[in-house]
Each structure stands twice: as structure tokens, then as C-alpha cells.
Design a protein around this motif. Structure first.
Motif, short mmCIF file in Angstrom:
data_model
loop_
_atom_site.label_atom_id
_atom_site.label_comp_id
_atom_site.label_asym_id
_atom_site.label_seq_id
_atom_site.Cartn_x
_atom_site.Cartn_y
_atom_site.Cartn_z
N UNK A 237 -8.19 58.63 -19.31
CA UNK A 237 -7.62 59.09 -18.05
C UNK A 237 -8.56 60.07 -17.35
N UNK A 238 -9.20 60.96 -18.11
CA UNK A 238 -10.13 61.94 -17.54
C UNK A 238 -11.31 61.24 -16.89
N UNK A 239 -11.88 60.25 -17.59
CA UNK A 239 -13.03 59.52 -17.04
C UNK A 239 -12.65 58.81 -15.74
N UNK A 240 -11.47 58.21 -15.72
CA UNK A 240 -11.06 57.47 -14.54
C UNK A 240 -10.74 58.40 -13.37
N UNK A 241 -9.99 59.45 -13.62
CA UNK A 241 -9.59 60.35 -12.53
C UNK A 241 -10.77 61.12 -11.97
N UNK A 242 -11.84 61.28 -12.75
CA UNK A 242 -13.03 61.95 -12.25
C UNK A 242 -14.04 60.96 -11.66
N UNK A 243 -13.63 59.70 -11.50
CA UNK A 243 -14.46 58.71 -10.85
C UNK A 243 -15.69 58.31 -11.63
N UNK A 244 -15.61 58.36 -12.96
CA UNK A 244 -16.77 58.06 -13.79
C UNK A 244 -16.79 56.63 -14.30
N UNK A 245 -15.63 55.95 -14.29
CA UNK A 245 -15.56 54.56 -14.71
C UNK A 245 -14.72 53.79 -13.70
N UNK A 246 -14.86 52.48 -13.73
CA UNK A 246 -14.17 51.62 -12.78
C UNK A 246 -12.70 51.42 -13.17
N UNK A 247 -11.92 50.94 -12.20
CA UNK A 247 -10.52 50.63 -12.47
C UNK A 247 -10.40 49.59 -13.59
N UNK A 248 -11.27 48.54 -13.51
CA UNK A 248 -11.21 47.47 -14.50
C UNK A 248 -11.53 47.99 -15.90
N UNK A 249 -12.55 48.83 -16.01
CA UNK A 249 -12.92 49.38 -17.32
C UNK A 249 -11.81 50.27 -17.86
N UNK A 250 -11.20 51.04 -16.99
CA UNK A 250 -10.08 51.89 -17.41
C UNK A 250 -8.95 51.06 -18.01
N UNK A 251 -8.63 49.96 -17.34
CA UNK A 251 -7.57 49.09 -17.84
C UNK A 251 -7.95 48.47 -19.18
N UNK A 252 -9.22 48.03 -19.30
CA UNK A 252 -9.65 47.38 -20.54
C UNK A 252 -9.75 48.37 -21.70
N UNK A 253 -10.15 49.60 -21.42
CA UNK A 253 -10.19 50.61 -22.47
C UNK A 253 -8.80 50.81 -23.06
N UNK A 254 -7.82 50.92 -22.20
CA UNK A 254 -6.45 51.11 -22.68
C UNK A 254 -5.92 49.88 -23.39
#
Length: 473
Positions: A237-254
């Protein structure tokens, strides 16, 4: 059998094993050994005077294996050091040196210049408010050694806690003037395991012996590894909210990592971690808004998957300076390093220790639940620019404890500026430090000093003093 009965049996057994199977031998006069350990001249490269004493040496924690932990004790800068609290500082890894990080670049008075040869004085040194004891733990870290070479292949959480308890019992025999001093434990990162676990065995030992053999009052831990599920949830969540990873990567990580342990990810999780690492770019995940160290630009990438790898090495170049300084023979002589058992190469973190770690529970929240009712002073702090164990992870873990709020979320101040935010719960205080990375005292030394003062005094973090209103005509 009830948990309380298991705890009682464990405590009595633990105390019996420690006292009977470990040979507690000391000089008739412990002050003789103290004098042997005293550092009686300036350290190499120390071109400034100090007004406090410091000591270094070894404590044997297992006679049969010849397991010895190296320590560096720096007295409080006070006319009567025993009147000040005593804090044990532990760094994590697992396998990283508390001397390399805690003392030499964070809270200690002796910091290393970029040449790796000279020292400079840290004006925000924590031993102006307390005595500090640094241990290179477990065995195999730094100058700590075992005569049994296989020992360093068998470290884990449980043995580390037990060895650290034995260390403390023996250390207090060597320095008996501190037995009645208020004792606290502090540290960061994987010490989020070490510190609650050591606190637990101290409480059980004191209970089993029916006396406060260690005058233990509480602990303070920062950017702490606490619970695998909440740690990973917060990292992504921290990586995504700070704009460090893409939406798609965030979903796949989870989806693909499924909140597994970072120590044993699946192959699909490994692949998406690699993608996330590339998307993050060449930043320092331990402090996302400060530049990385460029001294290593021509070396292999040691950052790979570092945002989730607790054994990654923090390297804004300070680590390089420590590697030079503590490998110097004259420095090792000054610190009383045993020449017969010194490492071939002293390292800030031991890969051998880290990669052969035997046991690591997925959560230590159960220990918090056990210790909070005992009345210990328990604080958790978090730098809010750390992507390794970010503030989101810590807040998820604290929320999982479901503690009643005593004082709601608010800003705290230092010299009129917001230093961070804090919330007080029943039995636990959380402090967020503004603009700090994984090593809070390294990036925000003045704010960190304000933090430790409040913790030791048992007070809330400072508020903003009301301004004096001046009438105008």
C-alpha cells in the motif's frame, strides 16, 4: 493445559537451565574485569575529547560451545552515570551489527568520516540522556564468535533471545553498579522480533526467580518487523500510494504474494517483486526521498527486492565507512577484539547468519498481548519515508491489537515545527517521525533525541506551546 501454566513451566525451566547449565564465573572483584574492558585512550581517528567512560569486550553465553557476544558499553555523559537509565540497543537483519548501525551512524557519539579513518562527534548522541549498551548479536555478527564453527549456522529467534538474556545476567555481574538502574531495550527493524522476545524471557525469568534480577522497565522499537501479514499489506500500500509502482503491479502483489513470508515467497510472487523493483527505479527504499549512495554504482545491484527483503543492506554510504574503520587492526586492538577469533573480514551484516536463520515466527503480536498487561512502558516509532517496514505496516499491526485509545491522533512538535504525529493507546504509544527513513536517528537526529527523551521520562510527545498574543494599537 492453559497458556498461563505453559508460561509458568517455561519460565521455571528456562531459569533452571540458564543457572545450572551455564557456568557463571567472574573475577572476585568485578571491577577488575571492568578495568580490563575500559577503553583508556582515544580511539583511532578520534580528534575530540569526551567526558564519559566506555568499555568493550566479550561475554560468554555458552561455555560448552564457546559462544561469545561482543559488546560496547558507553556510559551516560553525567557526573553519576548510574543515576541515568541503561538502554540496550539492538539492530536487526537478522545478522546486522548494532555497532555498525546503532552506534556508528545513528545514536552513538562516535560517527565515522567518509575516509573511514577518522571520527567525528555526533551532537545528538543519545548517551547524554542514558547509558547505552550495544551487542553484536547473535553469534557470528561482527566481532561475536563461537569456538564451534557450526554455531553460526544455527541461529534463530529463540536462541538469540536466550543468549541475550544470559548475556545480560552476566553483564550485570560484571557491572554490578547498574543492577538497580532502570533498564530498557531499544532498536529497530528485525529487532522488532528480538526486542519483544527478549522482553518476554526477561519477564518470565524475573517471575521464575521471584525477584527483579533485571530491573526491566520497558522497550522502544522503530520501523519494526512485527507481523508478516500486516507488514506486507502495509508495504504494498505504501509503494502504491507514494506512486512508486503501477496499479497493475499493486493488484498482482496482493494477489500473487498472498501475504506470504518475504523469506519464502512463491515463484510467482518473486516475479512480481522483480517487476515492482524495476518500477521503483534506482532509489533507496530505506529512505525514499534521499539520494542513494553512488559509491557503489559500478558494483552489482545489492538492492534487488530490497523493499521486501529484511536482509537488504542499508547503504547511503555510511556502511562503507564502517567497513573500512572496523577492519583496521588498530581499531580492533583499541576495542579489545580477540585476535585469535576475529573475523577474516568484519562486515556490517553477515550473509551467513541471515541465510541460515532457523526460526522466525510470522508474528510477535501475541507477545505484545502478553506483555502490555504487565505495565511495561512500550513505545513503537516509525519514520514515514521508509519503504522497508513503512508506517502503514506499523499502523496495521497496532490496529490489530485493538487497544483502547487514551490520547487521539495529533501532531507533535520540536522547536515550533511539526516533528511527526502520535497516538497513545492503553499500554502502548505510537510515534511517527516526519521525514525519517528506516533508521530514524540517522535521518532526523534532533527529532530522534526528542523522542528518546520523552520515552525515558514517560511523558507524551511535546505539543506546540501557545503563542503569546501581543496587543496592537
Amino acid at each position: 493445559m492453559a497458556n498461563s501454566e505453559w508460561s509458568q513451566i517455561f519460565a521455571i525451566t528456562l531459569a533452571t537451565i540458564f543457572l545450572c547449565n551455564n557456568n557463571f564465573t567472574f573475577a572476585t572483584d568485578p571491577f577488575v574485569q571492568q578495568e580490563h574492558d575500559r577503553i583508556d585512550r582515544p580511539l583511532p581517528g578520534q580528534n575530540f575529547n569526551i567526558s564519559f567512560e566506555h568499555y568493550s569486550g566479550y561475554i560468554t553465553v555458552n561455555e560448552d560451545a564457546g559462544r561469545n557476544l561482543f559488546y560496547w558499553f558507553i556510559q551516560a555523559d553525567h557526573v553519576d552515570p548510574t543515576s541515568k537509565p541503561l538502554l540496550l540497543w539492538l539492530n536487526g537483519g537478522p545478522g546486522c551489527s548494532s555497532i555498525a548501525y546503532g552506534e556508528a551512524e545513528e545514536i552513538g557519539p562516535f560517527h565515522i568520516n567518509s575516509d573511514g579513518k577518522n571520527l567525528h562527534f555526533n551532537p545528538y548522541y543519545w548517551n547524554q540522556v542514558a547509558n547505552f549498551l550495544y551487542i553484536e548479536s547473535p553469534v557470528g555478527v561482527g566481532f561475536s564468535y563461537s569456538k564451534n564453527s557450526s554455531d553460526i549456522l544455527n541461529n534463530g529467534d529463540k536462541r538469540t533471545a536466550e543468549d541475550n538474556l544470559i548475556f545480560l545476567l552476566k553483564w550485570f555481574e560484571r557491572f554490578p553498579q547498574y543492577k538497580k538502574t532502570d533498564f530498557f531495550i531499544s532498536g529497530e527493524s528485525y529487532a522488532g522480533h528480538y526486542i519483544p522476545q527478549l522482553s518476554q524471557v526477561i519477564v518470565k525469568y524475573n517471575s521464575a526467580t521471584k525477584q527483579d534480577s533485571i530491573n526491566f522497565k520497558g522497550f522502544l522499537v522503530g520501523n519494526a518487523v512485527t507481523d508478516d501479514f500486516h507488514d506486507q499489506l502495509g508495504i504494498f500500500e505504501f509503494l502504491w500510494t507514494n506512486g512508486m509502482i503501477s496499479d497493475q503491479t499493486f493488484k498482482l502483489l496482493n494477489l500473487l504474494c498472498d501475504f506470504q513470508s518475504f523469506e519464502h515467497p512463491s515463484k510467482s510472487c518473486e516475479r512480481i517483486l522483480e517487476i515492482a523493483d524495476k518500477e521503483m527505479g534506482n532509489i533507496d527504499p530505506f529512505s525514499i526521498f534521499t539520494p542513494p549512495c553512488h559509491e557503489n554504482d559500478n558494483q552489482p545491484d545489492r538492492r534487488k527486492h530490497s523493499f521486501g527483503r529484511l536482509r537488504g543492506v542499508y547503504d547511503p554510504c555510511t556502511e562503507n565507512h564502517s567497513n573500512i574503520y572496523f577492519n583496521r587492526p588498530e581499531v580492533q586492538r583499541a576495542l579489545h577484539v580477540n585476535p585469535d577469533h576475529k573475523p577474516d573480514k568484519w562486515q556490517t551484516c553477515s550473509d551467513v547468519v541471515g541465510t541460515n536463520w532457523k526460526d522466525s515466527p510470522r508474528s510477535v503480536l501475541n507477545i505484545y498481548r502478553e506483555l502490555i498487561p504487565t505495565g511495561l512502558r512500550i513505545w513503537i516509532f516509525s519514520g514515514n519515508t521508509d519503504a522497508i517496514i513503512p508506517v502503514t505496516s506499523t499502523r496495521y499491526s497496532i490496529n490489530a491489537l485493538k487497544l483502547p485509545t487514551v490520547s487521539p491522533w495529533r501532531a507533535w512538535y520540536d522547536d515550533g515545527e511539526v516533528g511527526g504525529w502520535t497516538q497513545e493507546y492503553a499500554g502502548l504509544t505510537f510515534v511517527n517521525v516526519r521525514g525519517a527513513g528506516h533508521e530514524v536517528p540517522l535521518h532526523r537526529p534532533k527529532l530522534a533525541l526528542t523522542l528518546i527523551k520523552a520515552f525515558l521520562e514517560g511523558t507524551s510527545m511535546p505539543t506546540l506551546e501557545p503563542r503569546t498574543l501581543t496587543a496592537t494599537i
